[in-house]
Design a protein around this motif. Sequence first.
Motif, PDB file in Angstrom:
ATOM      1  N   LYS A  31      14.679  32.273   1.219  1.00 19.44           N
ATOM      2  CA  LYS A  31      14.642  31.733   2.451  1.00 19.44           C
ATOM      3  C   LYS A  31      15.342  32.622   3.520  1.00 19.44           C
ATOM      4  O   LYS A  31      14.826  32.955   4.448  1.00 19.44           O
ATOM      5  CB  LYS A  31      14.844  30.294   2.506  1.00 19.44           C
ATOM      6  CG  LYS A  31      14.471  29.582   3.889  1.00 19.44           C
ATOM      7  CD  LYS A  31      14.779  28.227   3.867  1.00 19.44           C
ATOM      8  CE  LYS A  31      14.607  27.514   5.102  1.00 19.44           C
ATOM      9  NZ  LYS A  31      15.201  26.048   5.294  1.00 19.44           N
ATOM     10  N   PHE A  32      16.717  32.648   2.873  1.00 18.63           N
ATOM     11  CA  PHE A  32      17.729  33.459   3.939  1.00 18.63           C
ATOM     12  C   PHE A  32      16.801  34.799   4.085  1.00 18.63           C
ATOM     13  O   PHE A  32      17.198  35.476   5.454  1.00 18.63           O
ATOM     14  CB  PHE A  32      18.929  33.474   3.412  1.00 18.63           C
ATOM     15  CG  PHE A  32      19.870  34.503   3.880  1.00 18.63           C
ATOM     16  CD1 PHE A  32      20.235  34.528   5.259  1.00 18.63           C
ATOM     17  CD2 PHE A  32      20.435  35.486   3.017  1.00 18.63           C
ATOM     18  CE1 PHE A  32      21.018  35.668   5.937  1.00 18.63           C
ATOM     19  CE2 PHE A  32      21.458  36.299   3.385  1.00 18.63           C
ATOM     20  CZ  PHE A  32      21.648  36.602   4.899  1.00 18.63           C
ATOM     21  N   GLU A  33      16.711  35.584   3.284  1.00 17.51           N
ATOM     22  CA  GLU A  33      16.218  36.953   3.233  1.00 17.51           C
ATOM     23  C   GLU A  33      15.193  37.279   4.128  1.00 17.51           C
ATOM     24  O   GLU A  33      14.932  37.883   4.831  1.00 17.51           O
ATOM     25  CB  GLU A  33      16.096  37.576   1.843  1.00 17.51           C
ATOM     26  CG  GLU A  33      17.314  37.701   1.165  1.00 17.51           C
ATOM     27  CD  GLU A  33      17.076  38.464  -0.351  1.00 17.51           C
ATOM     28  OE1 GLU A  33      16.174  38.260  -0.966  1.00 17.51           O
ATOM     29  OE2 GLU A  33      18.265  38.733  -0.704  1.00 17.51           O
ATOM     30  N   ALA A  34      14.086  36.226   3.895  1.00 19.68           N
ATOM     31  CA  ALA A  34      12.929  36.003   4.743  1.00 19.68           C
ATOM     32  C   ALA A  34      13.195  35.978   6.193  1.00 19.68           C
ATOM     33  O   ALA A  34      12.462  36.971   6.835  1.00 19.68           O
ATOM     34  CB  ALA A  34      11.860  34.937   4.258  1.00 19.68           C
ATOM     35  N   TYR A  35      13.967  35.047   6.537  1.00 20.74           N
ATOM     36  CA  TYR A  35      14.281  34.872   7.890  1.00 20.74           C
ATOM     37  C   TYR A  35      15.085  36.220   8.456  1.00 20.74           C
ATOM     38  O   TYR A  35      14.984  36.658   9.468  1.00 20.74           O
ATOM     39  CB  TYR A  35      15.220  33.759   8.137  1.00 20.74           C
ATOM     40  CG  TYR A  35      14.409  32.582   8.415  1.00 20.74           C
ATOM     41  CD1 TYR A  35      13.341  32.470   9.400  1.00 20.74           C
ATOM     42  CD2 TYR A  35      14.506  31.491   7.620  1.00 20.74           C
ATOM     43  CE1 TYR A  35      12.537  31.260   9.350  1.00 20.74           C
ATOM     44  CE2 TYR A  35      13.930  30.218   7.726  1.00 20.74           C
ATOM     45  CZ  TYR A  35      12.776  30.289   8.584  1.00 20.74           C
ATOM     46  OH  TYR A  35      12.082  29.128   8.716  1.00 20.74           O
ATOM     47  N   LYS A  36      16.069  36.895   7.444  1.00 19.61           N
ATOM     48  CA  LYS A  36      16.579  38.279   7.947  1.00 19.61           C
ATOM     49  C   LYS A  36      15.476  39.069   8.363  1.00 19.61           C
ATOM     50  O   LYS A  36      15.747  39.884   9.103  1.00 19.61           O
ATOM     51  CB  LYS A  36      17.487  38.503   6.616  1.00 19.61           C
ATOM     52  CG  LYS A  36      18.561  39.719   7.087  1.00 19.61           C
ATOM     53  CD  LYS A  36      19.350  39.762   5.938  1.00 19.61           C
ATOM     54  CE  LYS A  36      20.456  40.821   6.394  1.00 19.61           C
ATOM     55  NZ  LYS A  36      21.390  40.976   5.206  1.00 19.61           N
ATOM     56  N   ARG A  37      14.496  39.427   7.474  1.00 21.45           N
ATOM     57  CA  ARG A  37      13.622  40.289   7.534  1.00 21.45           C
ATOM     58  C   ARG A  37      12.697  40.126   8.740  1.00 21.45           C
ATOM     59  O   ARG A  37      12.645  41.147   9.618  1.00 21.45           O
ATOM     60  CB  ARG A  37      12.654  40.130   6.420  1.00 21.45           C
ATOM     61  CG  ARG A  37      11.795  41.424   6.099  1.00 21.45           C
ATOM     62  CD  ARG A  37      10.873  41.507   4.936  1.00 21.45           C
ATOM     63  NE  ARG A  37      10.191  40.300   4.708  1.00 21.45           N
ATOM     64  CZ  ARG A  37      10.698  39.502   3.743  1.00 21.45           C
ATOM     65  NH1 ARG A  37      11.669  39.727   3.026  1.00 21.45           N
ATOM     66  NH2 ARG A  37       9.948  38.109   3.538  1.00 21.45           N
ATOM     67  N   LYS A  38      12.311  38.813   8.941  1.00 20.16           N
ATOM     68  CA  LYS A  38      11.510  38.503   9.984  1.00 20.16           C
ATOM     69  C   LYS A  38      12.437  38.809  11.439  1.00 20.16           C
ATOM     70  O   LYS A  38      11.739  39.380  12.434  1.00 20.16           O
ATOM     71  CB  LYS A  38      11.204  36.917  10.111  1.00 20.16           C
ATOM     72  CG  LYS A  38      10.029  36.635   9.296  1.00 20.16           C
ATOM     73  CD  LYS A  38       9.754  35.293   9.063  1.00 20.16           C
ATOM     74  CE  LYS A  38       8.757  34.885   8.297  1.00 20.16           C
ATOM     75  NZ  LYS A  38       8.681  33.562   8.114  1.00 20.16           N
ATOM     76  N   CYS A  39      13.529  38.558  11.372  1.00 18.38           N
ATOM     77  CA  CYS A  39      14.486  38.635  12.587  1.00 18.38           C
ATOM     78  C   CYS A  39      14.846  40.268  12.931  1.00 18.38           C
ATOM     79  O   CYS A  39      14.429  40.627  14.030  1.00 18.38           O
ATOM     80  CB  CYS A  39      15.682  38.186  12.230  1.00 18.38           C
ATOM     81  SG  CYS A  39      17.041  38.196  13.645  1.00 18.38           S
ATOM     82  N   PHE A  40      14.869  41.065  11.850  1.00 16.14           N
ATOM     83  CA  PHE A  40      15.026  42.317  12.155  1.00 16.14           C
ATOM     84  C   PHE A  40      13.572  42.750  12.629  1.00 16.14           C
ATOM     85  O   PHE A  40      13.625  43.893  13.446  1.00 16.14           O
ATOM     86  CB  PHE A  40      15.352  43.028  10.535  1.00 16.14           C
ATOM     87  CG  PHE A  40      15.369  44.753  10.872  1.00 16.14           C
ATOM     88  CD1 PHE A  40      16.420  45.276  11.445  1.00 16.14           C
ATOM     89  CD2 PHE A  40      14.423  45.323  10.285  1.00 16.14           C
ATOM     90  CE1 PHE A  40      16.339  46.618  11.771  1.00 16.14           C
ATOM     91  CE2 PHE A  40      14.283  46.619  10.551  1.00 16.14           C
ATOM     92  CZ  PHE A  40      15.429  47.531  11.129  1.00 16.14           C
TER      93      PHE A  40
END
Length: 154
Positions: A31-40
């Motif tokens: 979940k953290f990595e998904a939000y990190k990817r979406k943010c980037f």
Amino acid sequence: MKIETKIQQLNHHTDEPTKKMLQNLVERKRKFEAYKRKCFQTQFMTFVLLMGYIVYLYSFIIKPNGGELAMIFHLIFDNSLHTFIILVIVAGYATAQYFKKKEDKSETEYHNLRCEVIKKSKDLWHKPSQWQNRHEVYTMMKNEFDINLFHESK
């Protein structure tokens, strides 16, 4: 909740509640990595759009009008396409901020759960044979899911 195959294969090293806790840790990391990817992605697309718009403004509005501010503002704000592009850039920025807040929150949740697993390791692997083999679980979590259970620091 479906438990990952690698976590299920830890039969002699962990009990069911520990497996569920490890699975929850994997899900929080994803979940953290998904939000990190979406943010980037949102930040990148907003930046590209902004740079493209600045190049367009300079090439087709500022340069041809010799930098005359009244004419430049007139050309920018009288055209609804320009206003729309500015609104899209602002919306992109706001979306990036939204994803950044979600990323920070999910990172905190992930990190807190990871620290909890580390702190409770004596309770999770209470038998001497399990305690001696816990490094195999830690190594598997690091290799398979990039989750470091050896140290609390990020």
